[in-house]
Design a protein around this motif. Structure first.
Motif, short mmCIF file in Angstrom:
data_model
loop_
_atom_site.label_atom_id
_atom_site.label_comp_id
_atom_site.label_asym_id
_atom_site.label_seq_id
_atom_site.Cartn_x
_atom_site.Cartn_y
_atom_site.Cartn_z
N THR A 29 100.79 45.54 41.59
CA THR A 29 100.63 45.12 42.93
C THR A 29 102.55 45.33 43.72
N PRO B 86 104.10 39.41 52.47
CA PRO B 86 104.52 40.43 51.84
C PRO B 86 105.62 40.17 50.88
N ALA C 292 105.14 46.73 44.98
CA ALA C 292 105.90 46.43 46.90
C ALA C 292 107.51 46.15 46.46
#
Length: 151
Positions: free
Chosen positions: A3, A120, A7
């Motif tokens: 992941t 994030p 990203a």
């Protein structure tokens, strides 16, 4: 691909897409937490980078620089526990404009650092100084640039 890797790669690609679409403000926003090395007068923040782009990039009547930035070969070194990453990648810039046939105008490498900030992944550093090859930049930049110096 993890992941985190997805990203981070998506950030690389979002940057290229925003620049190619002439969305300079959106591209600069990706660097809101970053220090950017350009080889000019010292490191820049996102606002300084946006000002530089506005000064040097030629935006054509269609509202874009008429480019396609291809970002390839990302080599990711991710520390999930620390929430940090180092990435090197290659870029190739193609351009086509009025009376300017499609051609490669630049190629080099990005050296980036990323961190998870409030959840994030974000750019925290970019080094633009690894420009290895240039072609005809007369329809892309208002000012000349120098190739990276190798020792």
């Amino acid at each position: 691909m993890s992941t985190a890797a997805t990203a981070i790669c998506n950030l690389l690609y979002r940057y290229a897409e925003a620049i190619d679409e002439g969305r300079l403000e959106d591209a600069a926003t990706l660097f809101r937490h970053a220090r950017i090395e350009t080889g000019a007068a010292g490191p820049l923040d996102a606002d300084g980078l946006l000002a530089l782009w506005r000064r040097i990039l030629i935006i054509h009547p269609c509202g874009t620089p008429r480019t396609r930035h291809l970002v390839t070969n990302p080599i990711l070194d991710i520390d999930e526990t620390a929430g940090t990453a180092k990435v090197s990648s290659c870029f190739t810039v193609l351009q086509s404009a009025a009376d300017f046939p499609l051609q490669i105008i630049a190629s080099g490498r990005y050296h980036d650092r990323f961190a998870r900030i409030d959840g994030p992944w974000c750019f925290v550093e970019r080094d633009y100084r690894q420009l290895d090859f240039t072609g005809d930049l007369s329809h892309h930049l208002r000012v000349p640039i120098k190739l990276s110096q190798r020792t």
